[in-house]
Design a protein around this motif. Structure first.
Motif, PDB file in Angstrom:
ATOM      1  N   LEU A 190      33.326  55.856  97.708  1.00  0.00           N
ATOM      2  CA  LEU A 190      34.570  55.712  96.946  1.00  0.00           C
ATOM      3  C   LEU A 190      35.747  56.401  97.628  1.00  0.00           C
ATOM      4  O   LEU A 190      35.623  57.537  98.099  1.00  0.00           O
ATOM      5  CB  LEU A 190      34.411  56.303  95.548  1.00  0.00           C
ATOM      6  CG  LEU A 190      33.507  55.557  94.572  1.00  0.00           C
ATOM      7  CD1 LEU A 190      33.431  56.319  93.259  1.00  0.00           C
ATOM      8  CD2 LEU A 190      33.998  54.143  94.334  1.00  0.00           C
ATOM      9  N   SER A 191      36.874  55.722  97.619  1.00  0.00           N
ATOM     10  CA  SER A 191      38.119  56.315  98.110  1.00  0.00           C
ATOM     11  C   SER A 191      38.647  57.272  97.044  1.00  0.00           C
ATOM     12  O   SER A 191      38.163  57.292  95.903  1.00  0.00           O
ATOM     13  CB  SER A 191      39.149  55.212  98.363  1.00  0.00           C
ATOM     14  OG  SER A 191      39.515  54.613  97.126  1.00  0.00           O
ATOM     15  N   ASP A 192      39.660  58.046  97.394  1.00  0.00           N
ATOM     16  CA  ASP A 192      40.263  58.969  96.425  1.00  0.00           C
ATOM     17  C   ASP A 192      40.831  58.205  95.232  1.00  0.00           C
ATOM     18  O   ASP A 192      40.686  58.634  94.085  1.00  0.00           O
ATOM     19  CB  ASP A 192      41.358  59.811  97.086  1.00  0.00           C
ATOM     20  CG  ASP A 192      40.786  60.825  98.072  1.00  0.00           C
ATOM     21  OD1 ASP A 192      39.571  61.131  97.990  1.00  0.00           O
ATOM     22  OD2 ASP A 192      41.554  61.308  98.929  1.00  0.00           O
ATOM     23  N   THR A 193      41.461  57.071  95.483  1.00  0.00           N
ATOM     24  CA  THR A 193      42.028  56.261  94.397  1.00  0.00           C
ATOM     25  C   THR A 193      40.920  55.728  93.495  1.00  0.00           C
ATOM     26  O   THR A 193      41.036  55.783  92.269  1.00  0.00           O
ATOM     27  CB  THR A 193      42.847  55.087  94.973  1.00  0.00           C
ATOM     28  OG1 THR A 193      43.878  55.610  95.810  1.00  0.00           O
ATOM     29  CG2 THR A 193      43.452  54.242  93.865  1.00  0.00           C
ATOM     30  N   ALA A 194      39.869  55.233  94.084  1.00  0.00           N
ATOM     31  CA  ALA A 194      38.752  54.701  93.299  1.00  0.00           C
ATOM     32  C   ALA A 194      38.086  55.810  92.486  1.00  0.00           C
ATOM     33  O   ALA A 194      37.652  55.583  91.356  1.00  0.00           O
ATOM     34  CB  ALA A 194      37.737  54.023  94.215  1.00  0.00           C
ATOM     35  N   ARG A 195      38.004  57.002  93.029  1.00  0.00           N
ATOM     36  CA  ARG A 195      37.431  58.129  92.284  1.00  0.00           C
ATOM     37  C   ARG A 195      38.244  58.400  91.021  1.00  0.00           C
ATOM     38  O   ARG A 195      37.695  58.672  89.959  1.00  0.00           O
ATOM     39  CB  ARG A 195      37.392  59.395  93.145  1.00  0.00           C
ATOM     40  CG  ARG A 195      36.313  59.380  94.165  1.00  0.00           C
ATOM     41  CD  ARG A 195      36.469  60.556  95.132  1.00  0.00           C
ATOM     42  NE  ARG A 195      35.456  60.440  96.148  1.00  0.00           N
ATOM     43  CZ  ARG A 195      34.202  60.856  96.005  1.00  0.00           C
ATOM     44  NH1 ARG A 195      33.823  61.442  94.894  1.00  0.00           N
ATOM     45  NH2 ARG A 195      33.322  60.682  96.961  1.00  0.00           N
ATOM     46  N   THR A 196      39.559  58.320  91.154  1.00  0.00           N
ATOM     47  CA  THR A 196      40.420  58.562  89.999  1.00  0.00           C
ATOM     48  C   THR A 196      40.169  57.519  88.917  1.00  0.00           C
ATOM     49  O   THR A 196      40.045  57.856  87.743  1.00  0.00           O
ATOM     50  CB  THR A 196      41.905  58.548  90.433  1.00  0.00           C
ATOM     51  OG1 THR A 196      42.105  59.579  91.400  1.00  0.00           O
ATOM     52  CG2 THR A 196      42.820  58.773  89.249  1.00  0.00           C
ATOM     53  N   THR A 197      40.077  56.267  89.294  1.00  0.00           N
ATOM     54  CA  THR A 197      39.931  55.207  88.294  1.00  0.00           C
ATOM     55  C   THR A 197      38.500  55.032  87.794  1.00  0.00           C
ATOM     56  O   THR A 197      38.305  54.628  86.656  1.00  0.00           O
ATOM     57  CB  THR A 197      40.445  53.866  88.835  1.00  0.00           C
ATOM     58  OG1 THR A 197      39.717  53.515  90.017  1.00  0.00           O
ATOM     59  CG2 THR A 197      41.922  53.927  89.147  1.00  0.00           C
ATOM     60  N   LEU A 208      29.258  59.095  96.376  1.00  0.00           N
ATOM     61  CA  LEU A 208      29.484  58.192  95.258  1.00  0.00           C
ATOM     62  C   LEU A 208      30.054  56.856  95.715  1.00  0.00           C
ATOM     63  O   LEU A 208      30.910  56.801  96.597  1.00  0.00           O
ATOM     64  CB  LEU A 208      30.436  58.840  94.256  1.00  0.00           C
ATOM     65  CG  LEU A 208      29.855  60.047  93.514  1.00  0.00           C
ATOM     66  CD1 LEU A 208      30.955  60.788  92.768  1.00  0.00           C
ATOM     67  CD2 LEU A 208      28.758  59.614  92.557  1.00  0.00           C
ATOM     68  N   SER A 209      29.565  55.788  95.073  1.00  0.00           N
ATOM     69  CA  SER A 209      30.058  54.437  95.336  1.00  0.00           C
ATOM     70  C   SER A 209      30.297  53.742  93.999  1.00  0.00           C
ATOM     71  O   SER A 209      29.998  54.290  92.931  1.00  0.00           O
ATOM     72  CB  SER A 209      29.044  53.645  96.163  1.00  0.00           C
ATOM     73  OG  SER A 209      27.947  53.242  95.345  1.00  0.00           O
ATOM     74  N   THR A 210      30.790  52.524  94.061  1.00  0.00           N
ATOM     75  CA  THR A 210      31.004  51.748  92.839  1.00  0.00           C
ATOM     76  C   THR A 210      29.699  51.537  92.081  1.00  0.00           C
ATOM     77  O   THR A 210      29.706  51.440  90.854  1.00  0.00           O
ATOM     78  CB  THR A 210      31.640  50.383  93.141  1.00  0.00           C
ATOM     79  OG1 THR A 210      30.807  49.676  94.064  1.00  0.00           O
ATOM     80  CG2 THR A 210      33.040  50.534  93.710  1.00  0.00           C
ATOM     81  N   LEU A 211      28.585  51.497  92.776  1.00  0.00           N
ATOM     82  CA  LEU A 211      27.290  51.333  92.108  1.00  0.00           C
ATOM     83  C   LEU A 211      26.998  52.486  91.154  1.00  0.00           C
ATOM     84  O   LEU A 211      26.436  52.278  90.081  1.00  0.00           O
ATOM     85  CB  LEU A 211      26.164  51.214  93.141  1.00  0.00           C
ATOM     86  CG  LEU A 211      26.125  49.935  93.969  1.00  0.00           C
ATOM     87  CD1 LEU A 211      25.105  50.075  95.091  1.00  0.00           C
ATOM     88  CD2 LEU A 211      25.806  48.737  93.094  1.00  0.00           C
ATOM     89  N   ASP A 212      27.384  53.679  91.533  1.00  0.00           N
ATOM     90  CA  ASP A 212      27.153  54.850  90.674  1.00  0.00           C
ATOM     91  C   ASP A 212      27.979  54.754  89.402  1.00  0.00           C
ATOM     92  O   ASP A 212      27.470  55.001  88.305  1.00  0.00           O
ATOM     93  CB  ASP A 212      27.465  56.143  91.434  1.00  0.00           C
ATOM     94  CG  ASP A 212      26.601  56.279  92.661  1.00  0.00           C
ATOM     95  OD1 ASP A 212      25.363  56.280  92.520  1.00  0.00           O
ATOM     96  OD2 ASP A 212      27.154  56.337  93.769  1.00  0.00           O
TER      97      ASP A 212
END
Length: 98
Positions: free
Chosen positions: A5-12, A82-86
């Motif tokens: 996950l990118s920093d932006t994706a972590r936030t969302t 962490l990834s989108t799967l998590d």
């Protein structure tokens, strides 16, 4: 292929989970949560339902069960974090537990 996950994706994706009882694991790029049920049968039933989704998505949790409590840790070993799967599996687990 799954990506970390990118920093932006972590936030969302991760921050809403942290507000819903998940927490970051010290020393790892992973999230964890304890799920409590009325008894062992309910805990085991939830594990089976969650396990079906984990298998379907080919993303398997680190988890343990002691009587009515299931402790779950999610991380994507292929990307060492962490990834989108998590996030997807965490949301599904929360829904199944509600």
């Amino acid at each position: 292929m799954t990506e970390k996950l990118s920093d932006t994706a972590r936030t969302t994706m991760i921050e809403p989970l942290l507000k819903d009882g998940w927490s970051m694991v010290d020393g790892r790029d992973a999230i964890t949560k304890d799920f409590k049920f009325s008894d062992f049968a309910d805990a085991l039933g939830w594990m089976v339902r969650a396990g079906v989704w984990a298998e379907k998505w080919n993303h398997h949790p680190e988890w343990s069960n002691v009587y009515n409590t299931v402790t779950v840790t999610l991380t994507t070993h292929d990307v060492d974090g962490l990834s989108t799967l998590d996030a997807k599996l965490a949301r599904k687990m929360d829904i199944l537990a509600s």
